[in-house]
Design a protein around this motif. Structure first.
Motif, PDB file in Angstrom:
ATOM      1  N   GLN A  70     -45.221 -73.849  23.610  1.00  0.00           N
ATOM      2  CA  GLN A  70     -45.170 -72.473  23.065  1.00  0.00           C
ATOM      3  C   GLN A  70     -44.165 -72.395  21.980  1.00  0.00           C
ATOM      4  N   ILE A  71     -44.628 -71.812  20.904  1.00  0.00           N
ATOM      5  CA  ILE A  71     -43.772 -71.608  19.745  1.00  0.00           C
ATOM      6  C   ILE A  71     -43.699 -70.264  19.018  1.00  0.00           C
ATOM      7  N   LYS A  72     -42.575 -69.793  18.678  1.00  0.00           N
ATOM      8  CA  LYS A  72     -42.258 -68.382  18.211  1.00  0.00           C
ATOM      9  C   LYS A  72     -41.489 -68.298  17.097  1.00  0.00           C
ATOM     10  N   ALA A  73     -42.015 -67.980  15.819  1.00  0.00           N
ATOM     11  CA  ALA A  73     -41.280 -67.419  14.531  1.00  0.00           C
ATOM     12  C   ALA A  73     -40.206 -66.446  15.032  1.00  0.00           C
ATOM     13  N   LEU A  74     -38.903 -66.702  14.536  1.00  0.00           N
ATOM     14  CA  LEU A  74     -37.635 -66.061  14.887  1.00  0.00           C
ATOM     15  C   LEU A  74     -36.774 -65.631  13.785  1.00  0.00           C
ATOM     16  N   GLN A  75     -36.106 -64.361  13.633  1.00  0.00           N
ATOM     17  CA  GLN A  75     -34.977 -64.410  12.925  1.00  0.00           C
ATOM     18  C   GLN A  75     -34.018 -64.210  13.950  1.00  0.00           C
ATOM     19  N   ILE A  76     -32.895 -65.326  13.687  1.00  0.00           N
ATOM     20  CA  ILE A  76     -31.675 -65.258  14.637  1.00  0.00           C
ATOM     21  C   ILE A  76     -30.607 -64.703  13.678  1.00  0.00           C
ATOM     22  N   ARG A  77     -29.739 -63.769  14.271  1.00  0.00           N
ATOM     23  CA  ARG A  77     -28.482 -63.160  13.845  1.00  0.00           C
ATOM     24  C   ARG A  77     -27.370 -63.636  14.434  1.00  0.00           C
ATOM     25  N   ALA A  78     -26.503 -64.531  13.900  1.00  0.00           N
ATOM     26  CA  ALA A  78     -25.171 -65.195  14.613  1.00  0.00           C
ATOM     27  C   ALA A  78     -24.261 -64.076  14.416  1.00  0.00           C
ATOM     28  N   ILE A  79     -23.640 -63.460  15.325  1.00  0.00           N
ATOM     29  CA  ILE A  79     -22.746 -62.513  14.918  1.00  0.00           C
ATOM     30  C   ILE A  79     -21.267 -62.808  15.634  1.00  0.00           C
ATOM     31  N   ALA A  80     -20.175 -61.925  15.121  1.00  0.00           N
ATOM     32  CA  ALA A  80     -18.927 -62.087  15.759  1.00  0.00           C
ATOM     33  C   ALA A  80     -19.089 -60.924  16.899  1.00  0.00           C
ATOM     34  N   PRO A  81     -19.163 -61.309  18.108  1.00  0.00           N
ATOM     35  CA  PRO A  81     -19.048 -60.270  19.303  1.00  0.00           C
ATOM     36  C   PRO A  81     -18.074 -59.090  19.207  1.00  0.00           C
ATOM     37  N   LYS A  82     -16.735 -59.401  19.001  1.00  0.00           N
ATOM     38  CA  LYS A  82     -15.771 -58.193  18.973  1.00  0.00           C
ATOM     39  C   LYS A  82     -15.915 -57.131  17.886  1.00  0.00           C
ATOM     40  N   SER A  83     -16.310 -57.504  16.663  1.00  0.00           N
ATOM     41  CA  SER A  83     -16.516 -56.586  15.574  1.00  0.00           C
ATOM     42  C   SER A  83     -18.023 -56.047  15.499  1.00  0.00           C
TER      43      SER A  83
ATOM     44  N   TRP B 108     -22.122 -58.494  24.854  1.00  0.00           N
ATOM     45  CA  TRP B 108     -21.793 -59.694  24.019  1.00  0.00           C
ATOM     46  C   TRP B 108     -20.964 -60.679  24.480  1.00  0.00           C
ATOM     47  N   GLU B 109     -20.361 -60.550  25.499  1.00  0.00           N
ATOM     48  CA  GLU B 109     -19.534 -61.561  26.404  1.00  0.00           C
ATOM     49  C   GLU B 109     -20.321 -62.765  26.840  1.00  0.00           C
ATOM     50  N   LEU B 110     -21.813 -62.543  26.897  1.00  0.00           N
ATOM     51  CA  LEU B 110     -22.479 -63.506  27.234  1.00  0.00           C
ATOM     52  C   LEU B 110     -22.622 -64.673  26.137  1.00  0.00           C
TER      53      LEU B 110
ATOM     54  N   THR C  98     -18.228 -69.170  22.478  1.00  0.00           N
ATOM     55  CA  THR C  98     -18.006 -70.235  21.294  1.00  0.00           C
ATOM     56  C   THR C  98     -18.364 -71.420  22.001  1.00  0.00           C
ATOM     57  N   GLY C  99     -19.189 -72.512  21.240  1.00  0.00           N
ATOM     58  CA  GLY C  99     -19.354 -73.849  21.761  1.00  0.00           C
ATOM     59  C   GLY C  99     -20.564 -74.054  22.759  1.00  0.00           C
ATOM     60  N   GLN C 100     -21.027 -73.038  23.132  1.00  0.00           N
ATOM     61  CA  GLN C 100     -22.231 -73.353  24.126  1.00  0.00           C
ATOM     62  C   GLN C 100     -23.569 -73.124  23.984  1.00  0.00           C
ATOM     63  N   ARG C 101     -23.414 -72.965  22.394  1.00  0.00           N
ATOM     64  CA  ARG C 101     -25.060 -72.700  22.133  1.00  0.00           C
ATOM     65  C   ARG C 101     -25.946 -71.933  22.576  1.00  0.00           C
ATOM     66  N   SER C 102     -25.489 -70.772  22.946  1.00  0.00           N
ATOM     67  CA  SER C 102     -26.107 -69.698  23.914  1.00  0.00           C
ATOM     68  C   SER C 102     -27.025 -68.588  22.868  1.00  0.00           C
TER      69      SER C 102
ATOM     70  N   ASP D 195     -19.759 -68.589  15.541  1.00  0.00           N
ATOM     71  CA  ASP D 195     -19.103 -70.002  15.449  1.00  0.00           C
ATOM     72  C   ASP D 195     -20.348 -71.247  15.878  1.00  0.00           C
ATOM     73  N   ASP D 196     -21.000 -70.956  16.404  1.00  0.00           N
ATOM     74  CA  ASP D 196     -22.199 -71.749  16.653  1.00  0.00           C
ATOM     75  C   ASP D 196     -23.128 -71.863  15.503  1.00  0.00           C
ATOM     76  N   ALA D 197     -23.186 -70.778  14.804  1.00  0.00           N
ATOM     77  CA  ALA D 197     -24.089 -71.220  13.631  1.00  0.00           C
ATOM     78  C   ALA D 197     -23.301 -71.796  12.514  1.00  0.00           C
ATOM     79  N   LYS D 198     -22.096 -71.614  12.364  1.00  0.00           N
ATOM     80  CA  LYS D 198     -21.388 -72.126  11.592  1.00  0.00           C
ATOM     81  C   LYS D 198     -21.231 -73.717  11.697  1.00  0.00           C
ATOM     82  N   GLN D 199     -21.046 -73.939  12.911  1.00  0.00           N
ATOM     83  CA  GLN D 199     -21.138 -75.397  13.156  1.00  0.00           C
ATOM     84  C   GLN D 199     -22.536 -76.141  12.935  1.00  0.00           C
ATOM     85  N   ILE D 200     -23.684 -75.224  12.947  1.00  0.00           N
ATOM     86  CA  ILE D 200     -25.030 -75.812  12.991  1.00  0.00           C
ATOM     87  C   ILE D 200     -25.417 -75.948  11.481  1.00  0.00           C
TER      88      ILE D 200
END
Length: 413
Positions: free
Chosen positions: A109-122, A138-140, A143-147, A208-213
Protein backbone atom coordinates in the motif's frame (compact mmCIF):
# COMPACT_ATOMS: atom_id res chain seq x y z
CA UNK A 1 -60.09 42.74 29.13
CA UNK A 2 -60.40 45.86 26.99
CA UNK A 3 -59.50 45.49 23.33
CA UNK A 4 -59.83 48.12 20.57
CA UNK A 5 -62.78 47.45 18.26
CA UNK A 6 -60.63 46.88 15.15
CA UNK A 7 -58.56 44.22 16.96
CA UNK A 8 -61.68 42.52 18.35
CA UNK A 9 -63.40 42.33 14.95
CA UNK A 10 -60.17 41.54 13.07
CA UNK A 11 -59.34 38.58 15.33
CA UNK A 12 -62.95 37.38 15.17
CA UNK A 13 -62.80 37.41 11.35
CA UNK A 14 -59.48 35.52 11.48
CA UNK A 15 -60.92 32.76 13.65
CA UNK A 16 -64.37 32.57 12.00
CA UNK A 17 -65.12 29.89 9.41
CA UNK A 18 -65.49 31.21 5.91
CA UNK A 19 -68.60 30.46 3.88
CA UNK A 20 -66.34 29.74 0.93
CA UNK A 21 -64.11 26.73 1.74
CA UNK A 22 -61.60 27.90 -0.85
CA UNK A 23 -60.98 31.06 1.19
CA UNK A 24 -60.19 28.89 4.24
CA UNK A 25 -57.82 26.80 2.13
CA UNK A 26 -55.97 29.88 0.81
CA UNK A 27 -55.78 31.28 4.36
CA UNK A 28 -54.23 28.05 5.66
CA UNK A 29 -51.89 27.90 2.67
CA UNK A 30 -50.65 31.42 3.42
CA UNK A 31 -49.90 30.50 7.04
CA UNK A 32 -48.08 27.28 6.06
CA UNK A 33 -46.22 29.06 3.24
CA UNK A 34 -44.87 31.73 5.58
CA UNK A 35 -44.02 29.09 8.21
CA UNK A 36 -42.16 26.99 5.64
CA UNK A 37 -40.22 30.01 4.35
CA UNK A 38 -39.22 31.14 7.85
CA UNK A 39 -38.23 27.58 8.78
CA UNK A 40 -36.11 27.16 5.63
CA UNK A 41 -34.38 30.50 6.17
CA UNK A 42 -33.56 29.81 9.83
CA UNK A 43 -32.29 26.27 9.10
CA UNK A 44 -30.29 27.41 6.05
CA UNK A 45 -28.65 30.29 7.90
CA UNK A 46 -27.88 28.03 10.86
CA UNK A 47 -26.15 25.56 8.52
CA UNK A 48 -24.08 28.36 6.97
CA UNK A 49 -23.25 29.66 10.46
CA UNK A 50 -22.21 26.11 11.34
CA UNK A 51 -19.83 25.90 8.37
CA UNK A 52 -18.36 29.29 9.26
CA UNK A 53 -17.92 28.27 12.92
CA UNK A 54 -16.37 24.93 11.89
CA UNK A 55 -13.98 26.80 9.59
CA UNK A 56 -12.97 29.15 12.40
CA UNK A 57 -12.95 26.75 15.36
CA UNK A 58 -11.91 23.49 13.73
CA UNK A 59 -9.98 24.08 10.55
CA UNK A 60 -8.28 27.33 11.58
CA UNK A 61 -7.47 25.74 14.93
CA UNK A 62 -5.38 23.04 13.29
CA UNK A 63 -3.79 24.88 10.37
CA UNK A 64 -1.49 27.88 10.96
CA UNK A 65 -3.01 31.30 10.37
CA UNK A 66 0.09 32.36 8.44
CA UNK A 67 3.39 30.87 7.29
CA UNK A 68 6.77 32.06 6.07
CA UNK A 69 8.92 29.63 4.05
CA UNK A 70 12.43 30.21 2.78
CA UNK A 71 12.84 30.09 -0.98
CA UNK A 72 16.17 28.25 -0.75
CA UNK A 73 17.64 26.27 2.12
CA UNK A 74 16.69 27.26 5.65
CA UNK A 75 16.65 30.34 7.89
CA UNK A 76 20.14 31.73 8.44
CA UNK A 77 19.36 32.83 11.98
CA UNK A 78 16.23 30.98 13.07
CA UNK A 79 16.22 32.16 16.72
CA UNK A 80 16.48 35.82 15.72
CA UNK A 81 13.75 35.44 13.09
CA UNK A 82 11.44 33.65 15.54
CA UNK A 83 11.98 36.38 18.15
CA UNK A 84 11.22 39.06 15.57
CA UNK A 85 8.01 37.32 14.45
CA UNK A 86 6.79 36.73 18.01
CA UNK A 87 7.30 40.38 18.96
CA UNK A 88 5.46 41.72 15.92
CA UNK A 89 2.16 43.46 16.85
CA UNK A 90 -0.82 41.20 16.19
CA UNK A 91 1.14 37.92 16.43
CA UNK A 92 0.18 35.65 19.34
CA UNK A 93 2.70 32.80 18.91
CA UNK A 94 5.16 31.35 16.39
CA UNK A 95 6.77 27.97 15.80
CA UNK A 96 9.38 26.60 13.32
CA UNK A 97 8.59 23.76 10.96
CA UNK A 98 9.93 21.78 8.00
CA UNK A 99 7.63 20.52 5.25
CA UNK A 100 8.29 17.21 3.49
CA UNK A 101 6.38 15.79 0.52
CA UNK A 102 6.71 12.10 -0.11
CA UNK A 103 5.13 8.68 -0.26
CA UNK A 104 4.32 6.43 2.66
CA UNK A 105 4.62 2.71 2.02
CA UNK A 106 3.34 -0.18 4.09
CA UNK A 107 3.72 -3.56 2.38
CA UNK A 108 2.00 -3.11 -1.01
CA UNK A 109 0.00 0.00 0.00
CA UNK A 110 1.27 3.47 -0.93
CA UNK A 111 -0.12 6.87 0.05
CA UNK A 112 1.06 10.33 -1.04
CA UNK A 113 1.32 12.59 1.98
CA UNK A 114 2.52 15.95 3.20
CA UNK A 115 4.51 15.61 6.41
CA UNK A 116 4.93 18.57 8.73
CA UNK A 117 7.94 18.36 10.99
CA UNK A 118 7.22 20.45 14.07
CA UNK A 119 8.80 21.59 17.33
CA UNK A 120 6.38 20.09 19.90
CA UNK A 121 6.87 22.69 22.66
CA UNK A 122 6.05 25.73 20.52
CA UNK A 123 3.60 24.03 18.10
CA UNK A 124 0.89 23.70 20.76
CA UNK A 125 0.80 27.52 21.00
CA UNK A 126 0.16 27.89 17.25
CA UNK A 127 -2.27 25.06 16.43
CA UNK A 128 -4.64 22.77 18.32
CA UNK A 129 -3.83 19.54 16.44
CA UNK A 130 -2.60 18.03 19.70
CA UNK A 131 -6.17 17.93 21.04
CA UNK A 132 -7.18 15.57 18.21
CA UNK A 133 -4.43 13.00 18.81
CA UNK A 134 -5.80 9.79 20.30
CA UNK A 135 -4.06 8.54 23.42
CA UNK A 136 -1.55 11.34 23.84
CA UNK A 137 -0.12 14.56 22.48
CA UNK A 138 3.07 15.92 20.98
CA UNK A 139 5.06 14.10 23.69
CA UNK A 140 4.64 11.00 21.48
CA UNK A 141 7.13 12.54 19.04
CA UNK A 142 10.59 12.10 20.52
CA UNK A 143 13.91 13.21 19.06
CA UNK A 144 15.94 10.50 17.33
CA UNK A 145 13.20 7.86 17.20
CA UNK A 146 11.92 8.82 13.74
CA UNK A 147 8.32 8.54 14.87
CA UNK A 148 5.28 9.83 13.00
CA UNK A 149 1.67 10.77 13.82
CA UNK A 150 -0.83 10.13 11.02
CA UNK A 151 -4.48 10.83 10.34
CA UNK A 152 -6.81 7.95 11.11
CA UNK A 153 -7.94 7.80 7.46
CA UNK A 154 -4.34 7.36 6.26
CA UNK A 155 -3.73 4.59 8.79
CA UNK A 156 -6.87 2.78 7.64
CA UNK A 157 -5.80 3.06 3.99
CA UNK A 158 -2.37 1.64 4.81
CA UNK A 159 -3.90 -0.98 7.16
CA UNK A 160 -1.70 0.18 10.05
CA UNK A 161 -1.96 0.33 13.81
CA UNK A 162 0.08 2.14 16.44
CA UNK A 163 3.54 0.62 16.79
CA UNK A 164 3.81 -0.53 13.17
CA UNK A 165 6.78 0.40 10.98
CA UNK A 166 6.43 2.03 7.57
CA UNK A 167 8.65 3.52 4.89
CA UNK A 168 8.85 7.16 3.87
CA UNK A 169 9.96 7.55 0.25
CA UNK A 170 11.51 10.93 -0.60
CA UNK A 171 12.85 12.15 -3.97
CA UNK A 172 16.54 13.03 -4.32
CA UNK A 173 17.92 15.96 -6.26
CA UNK A 174 20.56 14.69 -8.61
CA UNK A 175 21.07 17.59 -10.98
CA UNK A 176 21.13 16.16 -14.50
CA UNK A 177 21.32 12.60 -13.23
CA UNK A 178 18.38 10.55 -12.05
CA UNK A 179 18.83 9.20 -8.54
CA UNK A 180 16.83 6.53 -6.82
CA UNK A 181 14.52 7.86 -4.10
CA UNK A 182 15.55 7.75 -0.46
CA UNK A 183 13.77 5.35 1.87
CA UNK A 184 13.46 6.18 5.56
CA UNK A 185 12.02 3.84 8.16
CA UNK A 186 9.45 5.43 10.49
CA UNK A 187 7.35 4.18 13.39
CA UNK A 188 3.67 5.07 13.83
CA UNK A 189 3.23 6.37 17.39
CA UNK A 190 -0.13 8.17 17.24
CA UNK A 191 -3.30 8.87 15.28
CA UNK A 192 -5.32 12.05 15.00
CA UNK A 193 -8.91 12.42 13.80
CA UNK A 194 -10.34 15.82 12.88
CA UNK A 195 -13.02 14.60 10.47
CA UNK A 196 -12.11 16.16 7.12
CA UNK A 197 -9.49 16.61 4.42
CA UNK A 198 -6.59 16.99 6.85
CA UNK A 199 -7.05 13.42 8.08
CA UNK A 200 -6.21 12.21 4.57
CA UNK A 201 -3.41 14.56 3.61
CA UNK A 202 -1.21 15.39 6.59
CA UNK A 203 1.23 13.71 8.97
CA UNK A 204 3.53 15.00 11.73
CA UNK A 205 7.07 14.18 12.84
CA UNK A 206 9.69 15.81 15.07
CA UNK A 207 11.60 18.69 13.52
CA UNK A 208 14.97 17.31 14.68
CA UNK A 209 14.36 14.08 12.77
CA UNK A 210 13.49 16.06 9.63
CA UNK A 211 16.68 18.11 9.94
CA UNK A 212 18.71 14.92 10.11
CA UNK A 213 16.90 13.34 7.16
CA UNK A 214 17.19 16.42 4.92
CA UNK A 215 20.59 17.57 6.17
CA UNK A 216 19.33 21.00 7.27
CA UNK A 217 20.83 23.15 10.03
CA UNK A 218 17.55 24.82 10.95
CA UNK A 219 13.90 25.03 9.94
CA UNK A 220 12.83 26.29 6.51
CA UNK A 221 9.48 27.64 7.71
CA UNK A 222 7.88 29.64 10.51
CA UNK A 223 4.18 29.27 11.29
CA UNK A 224 2.42 31.80 13.48
CA UNK A 225 -0.96 32.52 15.03
CA UNK A 226 -2.55 35.96 14.75
CA UNK A 227 -5.11 37.80 16.86
CA UNK A 228 -7.37 38.78 13.94
CA UNK A 229 -7.73 35.87 11.52
CA UNK A 230 -9.37 38.05 8.85
CA UNK A 231 -6.24 40.24 8.83
CA UNK A 232 -3.87 37.27 8.50
CA UNK A 233 -2.74 37.96 4.92
CA UNK A 234 -1.88 41.61 5.56
CA UNK A 235 -0.10 40.75 8.79
CA UNK A 236 1.81 37.91 7.11
CA UNK A 237 3.12 40.36 4.48
CA UNK A 238 4.16 42.86 7.15
CA UNK A 239 6.00 40.19 9.12
CA UNK A 240 7.63 38.73 6.00
CA UNK A 241 8.88 42.11 4.77
CA UNK A 242 10.40 42.81 8.19
CA UNK A 243 12.74 39.78 7.92
CA UNK A 244 15.98 39.64 5.93
CA UNK A 245 15.39 36.19 4.39
CA UNK A 246 13.95 35.67 0.91
CA UNK A 247 10.56 34.13 1.71
CA UNK A 248 7.32 32.71 0.41
CA UNK A 249 4.48 34.39 2.31
CA UNK A 250 1.29 32.38 2.85
CA UNK A 251 -1.81 32.56 5.01
CA UNK A 252 -5.03 30.63 5.49
CA UNK A 253 -6.76 33.22 3.30
CA UNK A 254 -4.68 32.23 0.26
CA UNK A 255 -5.17 28.49 0.84
CA UNK A 256 -8.64 28.26 2.39
CA UNK A 257 -10.07 31.77 2.03
CA UNK A 258 -12.33 30.71 -0.84
CA UNK A 259 -14.30 28.60 1.65
CA UNK A 260 -14.98 31.63 3.84
CA UNK A 261 -15.95 33.76 0.83
CA UNK A 262 -18.26 31.01 -0.50
CA UNK A 263 -19.99 30.74 2.87
CA UNK A 264 -20.57 34.51 3.02
CA UNK A 265 -21.87 34.56 -0.56
CA UNK A 266 -24.26 31.64 0.03
CA UNK A 267 -25.58 33.30 3.20
CA UNK A 268 -26.31 36.51 1.27
CA UNK A 269 -28.02 34.64 -1.57
CA UNK A 270 -30.01 32.59 0.92
CA UNK A 271 -31.33 35.73 2.58
CA UNK A 272 -32.53 37.11 -0.75
CA UNK A 273 -33.95 33.88 -2.22
CA UNK A 274 -35.79 32.68 0.88
CA UNK A 275 -37.16 36.14 1.67
CA UNK A 276 -38.60 36.06 -1.85
CA UNK A 277 -40.15 32.68 -0.98
CA UNK A 278 -41.73 34.29 2.09
CA UNK A 279 -42.91 37.20 -0.10
CA UNK A 280 -44.65 34.75 -2.43
CA UNK A 281 -46.36 33.14 0.57
CA UNK A 282 -47.43 36.61 1.74
CA UNK A 283 -49.22 37.12 -1.58
CA UNK A 284 -51.59 34.36 -0.43
CA UNK A 285 -52.61 36.74 2.35
CA UNK A 286 -53.59 39.25 -0.34
CA UNK A 287 -55.75 36.60 -2.03
CA UNK A 288 -57.29 35.56 1.29
CA UNK A 289 -58.17 39.13 2.29
CA UNK A 290 -59.50 40.09 -1.15
CA UNK A 291 -61.89 37.13 -1.03
CA UNK A 292 -62.69 37.85 2.64
CA UNK A 293 -63.55 41.45 1.75
CA UNK A 294 -65.89 40.24 -1.00
CA UNK A 295 -67.47 37.82 1.47
CA UNK A 296 -67.94 40.50 4.14
CA UNK A 297 -69.20 43.33 1.93
CA UNK A 298 -72.56 43.38 3.73
CA UNK A 299 -70.87 43.50 7.16
CA UNK A 300 -68.61 46.32 6.00
CA UNK A 301 -71.58 48.29 4.71
CA UNK A 302 -73.40 47.88 8.05
CA UNK A 303 -70.31 49.01 9.99
CA UNK A 304 -70.05 52.07 7.77
CA UNK A 305 -73.69 53.01 8.36
CA UNK A 306 -73.05 52.67 12.11
CA UNK A 307 -70.30 55.27 11.82
CA UNK A 308 -67.17 53.15 11.31
CA UNK A 309 -64.38 55.23 9.76
CA UNK A 310 -62.27 54.19 6.79
CA UNK A 311 -59.26 53.71 9.08
CA UNK A 312 -61.27 51.43 11.38
CA UNK A 313 -62.26 49.23 8.43
CA UNK A 314 -58.72 49.20 7.10
CA UNK A 315 -57.43 48.28 10.56
CA UNK A 316 -59.85 45.34 10.84
CA UNK A 317 -58.49 43.67 7.72
CA UNK A 318 -54.89 44.60 8.51
CA UNK A 319 -55.35 42.83 11.86
CA UNK A 320 -56.91 39.81 10.14
CA UNK A 321 -54.03 39.45 7.67
CA UNK A 322 -51.38 40.27 10.27
CA UNK A 323 -52.79 37.55 12.54
CA UNK A 324 -52.25 34.96 9.79
CA UNK A 325 -48.76 36.31 9.22
CA UNK A 326 -47.94 36.25 12.94
CA UNK A 327 -49.13 32.65 13.31
CA UNK A 328 -47.05 31.61 10.28
CA UNK A 329 -43.95 33.47 11.52
CA UNK A 330 -44.11 32.07 15.06
CA UNK A 331 -44.83 28.54 13.80
CA UNK A 332 -41.95 28.75 11.33
CA UNK A 333 -39.59 30.17 13.96
CA UNK A 334 -40.45 27.40 16.43
CA UNK A 335 -39.96 24.62 13.86
CA UNK A 336 -36.82 26.29 12.48
CA UNK A 337 -35.23 26.58 15.94
CA UNK A 338 -35.99 22.92 16.72
CA UNK A 339 -34.53 21.66 13.43
CA UNK A 340 -31.50 23.97 13.62
CA UNK A 341 -30.63 22.80 17.15
CA UNK A 342 -30.86 19.14 16.06
CA UNK A 343 -29.76 19.43 12.41
CA UNK A 344 -26.49 17.51 12.81
CA UNK A 345 -28.20 14.58 14.54
CA UNK A 346 -31.10 14.59 12.05
CA UNK A 347 -28.70 14.44 9.07
CA UNK A 348 -26.64 11.69 10.73
CA UNK A 349 -29.83 9.66 11.25
CA UNK A 350 -30.80 10.13 7.58
CA UNK A 351 -27.28 9.09 6.50
CA UNK A 352 -27.59 5.95 8.63
CA UNK A 353 -30.98 5.09 7.16
CA UNK A 354 -30.02 5.58 3.49
CA UNK A 355 -26.45 4.35 3.90
CA UNK A 356 -24.91 7.36 2.16
CA UNK A 357 -22.71 10.14 3.55
CA UNK A 358 -23.61 13.62 2.29
CA UNK A 359 -20.22 15.21 3.10
CA UNK A 360 -17.10 13.17 2.40
CA UNK A 361 -13.95 13.93 4.38
CA UNK A 362 -11.94 13.33 1.18
CA UNK A 363 -13.62 16.35 -0.47
CA UNK A 364 -14.74 18.73 2.30
CA UNK A 365 -12.89 20.13 5.29
CA UNK A 366 -15.46 18.45 7.58
CA UNK A 367 -17.42 15.22 7.19
CA UNK A 368 -20.67 16.24 8.94
CA UNK A 369 -23.33 18.93 8.47
CA UNK A 370 -22.78 21.54 11.18
CA UNK A 371 -25.36 23.90 12.63
CA UNK A 372 -24.99 27.02 14.76
CA UNK A 373 -28.17 28.87 15.72
CA UNK A 374 -27.88 32.62 16.28
CA UNK A 375 -31.04 33.90 17.97
CA UNK A 376 -30.49 37.45 16.69
CA UNK A 377 -30.88 36.09 13.16
CA UNK A 378 -34.08 34.27 14.19
CA UNK A 379 -35.51 37.57 15.45
CA UNK A 380 -34.50 39.42 12.26
CA UNK A 381 -36.02 36.73 10.01
CA UNK A 382 -39.25 36.53 12.02
CA UNK A 383 -39.70 40.31 12.19
CA UNK A 384 -38.91 40.71 8.46
CA UNK A 385 -41.43 38.01 7.52
CA UNK A 386 -44.09 39.57 9.78
CA UNK A 387 -43.43 43.02 8.29
CA UNK A 388 -43.86 41.60 4.78
CA UNK A 389 -47.13 39.92 5.78
CA UNK A 390 -48.43 43.23 7.18
CA UNK A 391 -47.47 45.03 3.96
CA UNK A 392 -49.46 42.48 1.97
CA UNK A 393 -52.65 43.47 3.85
CA UNK A 394 -52.59 47.13 2.81
CA UNK A 395 -54.23 46.78 -0.62
CA UNK A 396 -57.17 44.56 0.51
CA UNK A 397 -57.69 46.82 3.55
CA UNK A 398 -57.74 49.92 1.34
CA UNK A 399 -60.20 48.18 -0.98
CA UNK A 400 -62.50 47.33 1.96
CA UNK A 401 -62.66 51.02 2.97
CA UNK A 402 -63.91 51.97 -0.53
CA UNK A 403 -67.11 49.88 -0.33
CA UNK A 404 -70.26 52.02 -0.67
CA UNK A 405 -72.99 51.08 1.89
CA UNK A 406 -75.82 52.38 -0.32
CA UNK A 407 -74.84 50.05 -3.15
CA UNK A 408 -74.32 47.02 -0.89
CA UNK A 409 -77.55 47.45 1.11
CA UNK A 410 -79.70 48.20 -1.93
CA UNK A 411 -80.53 51.84 -1.14
CA UNK A 412 -79.36 53.16 -4.49
CA UNK A 413 -81.62 53.06 -7.54
Amino acid sequence: MFRPLLIFIGLRYSKAKHKNKFVSFISMASILGIALGVTALIVGLSAMNGFEKALRDQMLAVIPHAELETVNGSFENLDSSLKQVRHHPGVIAASPYIMLNGLLQKDDQIKALQIRAIAPKSERDVTAVEHYIKGGGWELLKTGQRSIVLGKSVALKLAMKIGDSLTLILPQEGGQQLKSPRKIKLTLVGLFEMGGQLDNALGFMHIDDAKQILGLDSANGIAFKVADILDAQTLARDVGYSLNDYLYIKSWITSQGYLYQDIQMVKSLMYVILLLVIAVACFNIVSTLVMAVNEKRGDIAILKTMGASKWLLRGIFIVQGAFNGLVGCLLGAAIGIFIALNLTDIVKFIETVIGHKFLSGDVYFIDFLPSHLIYEQVIVVTVAAFFMSVLSTLYPAWRASKIQPALELGFAH
